[in-house]
Design a protein around this motif. Structure first.
Motif, PDB file in Angstrom:
ATOM      1  N   MET A   1       0.846  -1.196   0.000  1.00 59.42           N
ATOM      2  CA  MET A   1       0.000   0.000   0.000  1.00 59.42           C
ATOM      3  C   MET A   1       0.881   1.245   0.000  1.00 59.42           C
ATOM      4  O   MET A   1       1.927   1.258   0.644  1.00 59.42           O
ATOM      5  CB  MET A   1      -0.911  -0.003   1.219  1.00 59.42           C
ATOM      6  N   LYS A   2       0.470   2.264  -0.740  1.00 60.42           N
ATOM      7  CA  LYS A   2       1.240   3.501  -0.755  1.00 60.42           C
ATOM      8  C   LYS A   2       0.320   4.715  -0.748  1.00 60.42           C
ATOM      9  O   LYS A   2      -0.876   4.614  -1.049  1.00 60.42           O
ATOM     10  CB  LYS A   2       2.161   3.550  -1.971  1.00 60.42           C
ATOM     11  N   ILE A   3       0.896   5.860  -0.423  1.00 62.19           N
ATOM     12  CA  ILE A   3       0.186   7.130  -0.398  1.00 62.19           C
ATOM     13  C   ILE A   3       0.581   7.934  -1.628  1.00 62.19           C
ATOM     14  O   ILE A   3       1.768   8.056  -1.942  1.00 62.19           O
ATOM     15  CB  ILE A   3       0.532   7.916   0.882  1.00 62.19           C
ATOM     16  N   ILE A   4      -0.411   8.481  -2.318  1.00 59.21           N
ATOM     17  CA  ILE A   4      -0.150   9.321  -3.483  1.00 59.21           C
ATOM     18  C   ILE A   4      -0.921  10.631  -3.338  1.00 59.21           C
ATOM     19  O   ILE A   4      -1.829  10.746  -2.508  1.00 59.21           O
ATOM     20  CB  ILE A   4      -0.554   8.633  -4.807  1.00 59.21           C
ATOM     21  N   ALA A   5      -0.535  11.622  -4.128  1.00 57.05           N
ATOM     22  CA  ALA A   5      -1.247  12.904  -4.167  1.00 57.05           C
ATOM     23  C   ALA A   5      -1.646  13.184  -5.606  1.00 57.05           C
ATOM     24  O   ALA A   5      -0.862  12.968  -6.531  1.00 57.05           O
ATOM     25  CB  ALA A   5      -0.367  14.024  -3.624  1.00 57.05           C
ATOM     26  N   LEU A   6      -2.882  13.653  -5.790  1.00 58.50           N
ATOM     27  CA  LEU A   6      -3.400  13.972  -7.123  1.00 58.50           C
ATOM     28  C   LEU A   6      -3.777  15.441  -7.193  1.00 58.50           C
ATOM     29  O   LEU A   6      -4.332  15.991  -6.248  1.00 58.50           O
ATOM     30  CB  LEU A   6      -4.648  13.141  -7.451  1.00 58.50           C
ATOM     31  N   ARG A   7      -3.493  16.057  -8.338  1.00 58.59           N
ATOM     32  CA  ARG A   7      -3.863  17.460  -8.541  1.00 58.59           C
ATOM     33  C   ARG A   7      -4.723  17.677  -9.779  1.00 58.59           C
ATOM     34  O   ARG A   7      -5.271  18.743  -9.949  1.00 58.59           O
ATOM     35  CB  ARG A   7      -2.588  18.300  -8.692  1.00 58.59           C
ATOM     36  N   THR A 109     -12.108   1.052   6.648  1.00 53.77           N
ATOM     37  CA  THR A 109     -11.520   0.206   7.685  1.00 53.77           C
ATOM     38  C   THR A 109     -11.925  -1.256   7.530  1.00 53.77           C
ATOM     39  O   THR A 109     -11.520  -2.088   8.348  1.00 53.77           O
ATOM     40  CB  THR A 109     -11.927   0.704   9.082  1.00 53.77           C
ATOM     41  N   THR A 110     -12.683  -1.587   6.484  1.00 55.26           N
ATOM     42  CA  THR A 110     -13.029  -2.993   6.250  1.00 55.26           C
ATOM     43  C   THR A 110     -11.909  -3.727   5.516  1.00 55.26           C
ATOM     44  O   THR A 110     -11.918  -4.957   5.454  1.00 55.26           O
ATOM     45  CB  THR A 110     -14.330  -3.123   5.437  1.00 55.26           C
ATOM     46  N   VAL A 111     -10.957  -2.983   4.943  1.00 58.84           N
ATOM     47  CA  VAL A 111      -9.849  -3.645   4.253  1.00 58.84           C
ATOM     48  C   VAL A 111      -8.893  -4.238   5.282  1.00 58.84           C
ATOM     49  O   VAL A 111      -8.804  -3.761   6.416  1.00 58.84           O
ATOM     50  CB  VAL A 111      -9.087  -2.674   3.319  1.00 58.84           C
ATOM     51  N   GLU A 112      -8.184  -5.273   4.871  1.00 61.13           N
ATOM     52  CA  GLU A 112      -7.257  -5.931   5.779  1.00 61.13           C
ATOM     53  C   GLU A 112      -6.089  -5.011   6.102  1.00 61.13           C
ATOM     54  O   GLU A 112      -5.544  -4.334   5.235  1.00 61.13           O
ATOM     55  CB  GLU A 112      -6.736  -7.219   5.144  1.00 61.13           C
ATOM     56  N   GLY A 113      -5.712  -4.974   7.357  1.00 60.37           N
ATOM     57  CA  GLY A 113      -4.586  -4.139   7.774  1.00 60.37           C
ATOM     58  C   GLY A 113      -4.349  -4.288   9.260  1.00 60.37           C
ATOM     59  O   GLY A 113      -5.291  -4.520  10.022  1.00 60.37           O
ATOM     60  N   ASN A 114      -3.112  -4.168   9.689  1.00 58.50           N
ATOM     61  CA  ASN A 114      -2.812  -4.313  11.109  1.00 58.50           C
ATOM     62  C   ASN A 114      -3.209  -3.061  11.864  1.00 58.50           C
ATOM     63  O   ASN A 114      -3.536  -2.028  11.283  1.00 58.50           O
ATOM     64  CB  ASN A 114      -1.329  -4.641  11.322  1.00 58.50           C
ATOM     65  N   LEU A 119      -5.404   1.957  16.116  1.00 57.48           N
ATOM     66  CA  LEU A 119      -5.637   2.670  14.868  1.00 57.48           C
ATOM     67  C   LEU A 119      -5.380   1.752  13.687  1.00 57.48           C
ATOM     68  O   LEU A 119      -4.360   1.056  13.634  1.00 57.48           O
ATOM     69  CB  LEU A 119      -4.719   3.892  14.768  1.00 57.48           C
ATOM     70  N   HIS A 120      -6.286   1.780  12.721  1.00 62.15           N
ATOM     71  CA  HIS A 120      -6.126   0.964  11.522  1.00 62.15           C
ATOM     72  C   HIS A 120      -4.918   1.428  10.724  1.00 62.15           C
ATOM     73  O   HIS A 120      -4.573   2.618  10.711  1.00 62.15           O
ATOM     74  CB  HIS A 120      -7.399   1.058  10.670  1.00 62.15           C
ATOM     75  N   GLN A 121      -4.278   0.496  10.051  1.00 68.68           N
ATOM     76  CA  GLN A 121      -3.096   0.803   9.249  1.00 68.68           C
ATOM     77  C   GLN A 121      -3.346   1.932   8.258  1.00 68.68           C
ATOM     78  O   GLN A 121      -2.522   2.831   8.086  1.00 68.68           O
ATOM     79  CB  GLN A 121      -2.656  -0.450   8.493  1.00 68.68           C
ATOM     80  N   VAL A 122      -4.508   1.923   7.585  1.00 68.97           N
ATOM     81  CA  VAL A 122      -4.792   2.941   6.576  1.00 68.97           C
ATOM     82  C   VAL A 122      -4.914   4.319   7.222  1.00 68.97           C
ATOM     83  O   VAL A 122      -4.471   5.327   6.667  1.00 68.97           O
ATOM     84  CB  VAL A 122      -6.063   2.602   5.775  1.00 68.97           C
ATOM     85  N   THR A 123      -5.495   4.390   8.399  1.00 64.28           N
ATOM     86  CA  THR A 123      -5.611   5.669   9.111  1.00 64.28           C
ATOM     87  C   THR A 123      -4.229   6.243   9.389  1.00 64.28           C
ATOM     88  O   THR A 123      -3.969   7.430   9.142  1.00 64.28           O
ATOM     89  CB  THR A 123      -6.371   5.474  10.432  1.00 64.28           C
ATOM     90  N   GLU A 194       5.923   0.731   7.699  1.00 63.72           N
ATOM     91  CA  GLU A 194       5.672   0.301   6.327  1.00 63.72           C
ATOM     92  C   GLU A 194       5.276   1.452   5.401  1.00 63.72           C
ATOM     93  O   GLU A 194       4.910   1.240   4.237  1.00 63.72           O
ATOM     94  CB  GLU A 194       4.561  -0.763   6.299  1.00 63.72           C
ATOM     95  N   TYR A 195       5.382   2.685   5.884  1.00 61.52           N
ATOM     96  CA  TYR A 195       4.944   3.837   5.090  1.00 61.52           C
ATOM     97  C   TYR A 195       5.712   3.953   3.782  1.00 61.52           C
ATOM     98  O   TYR A 195       6.942   3.852   3.740  1.00 61.52           O
ATOM     99  CB  TYR A 195       5.126   5.120   5.897  1.00 61.52           C
TER     100      TYR A 195
END
Length: 211
Positions: A1-7, A109-114, A119-123, A194-195
């Motif tokens: 999983m990764k973080i992206i930015a869109l413009r 928060t329904t997706v799998e994550g530790n 706090l959920h991984q995605v948060t 894991e960020y």
């Protein structure tokens, strides 16, 4: 999983990701939380999406959007100034060029994550992504309209909110306005091991210096 930015909506991949984001927003805000928001074709968007915002997204390795937030200059039209000015009681609140407003923060928060500190991984990834984008663009403060539940989540993550007024009941939510400091110390506290981020591909941002 990764973080992206869109413009921009100019690229085909960008349009596909934004479409997923608007669908996720409808799922979270209209269906799960029951907010009074406008939806069309199972997608939620409002007039602030027409102001060329930046979106920070959490995307899985299968290119599925599982988290998002909208960022706009605090000096322009914002949800706080235009929709929720009654939440402002702090006379010291003064928007400036290095302040950004975040809105429409949501996580699937329904997706799998530790989990860490409850706090959920995605948060946690989204908090780190917001901070990295702000650092990479020279912002020093973030303002937001949120609720007391998210205020508690931010505190657990190590990114405490400074209230700009007392909570007020809006619909079924105890809403409040607050400011968050943007600095490398906060980034270090919230960033999970894991960020991973990619701000350059879709937005042209230069990533913040690694920690």
């Amino acid at each position: 999983m990764k973080i992206i930015a869109l413009r921009t909506e100019g690229l085909p991949d960008t349009r596909r990701l934004l479409d997923q984001m608007f669908t996720l927003r409808a799922k979270i805000f209209a269906e799960r939380l029951g907010w009074d928001v406008n939806t069309h074709d199972d997608r939620e968007r409002d007039r602030f999406d027409d102001l060329n915002p930046t979106y920070v997204l959490a995307v899985t390795r299968h290119s599925e959007v599982v988290g998002s937030v909208r960022l706009l200059p605090a000096t322009g039209p914002t949800m706080l100034s235009s929709i929720f000015p009654e939440l402002l009681f702090d006379a010291q609140y003064a928007p400036h060029a290095r302040m950004v407003e975040s809105s429409r923060f949501c996580v699937d928060t329904t997706v799998e994550g530790n989990k860490d500190r409850g706090l959920h991984q995605v948060t946690r990834l989204m908090f780190a992504g917001i901070l990295e984008w702000c650092l990479s663009t020279g912002h020093t403060e973030l303002v937001t309209v949120t609720d007391v539940a998210v205020e508690r989540i931010l505190a657990r993550a190590g990114w405490p909110l400074r209230r700009l007024g007392l909570p007020q009941t809006i619909g079924q939510t105890a809403a409040l306005a607050g400011q968050l400091a943007v600095n490398f110390e906060a980034f270090a506290r919230v960033k999970p091991p894991e960020y991973s981020s990619d701000f350059r591909t879709y937005s042209g941002c230069t990533p913040a210096a690694p920690l």
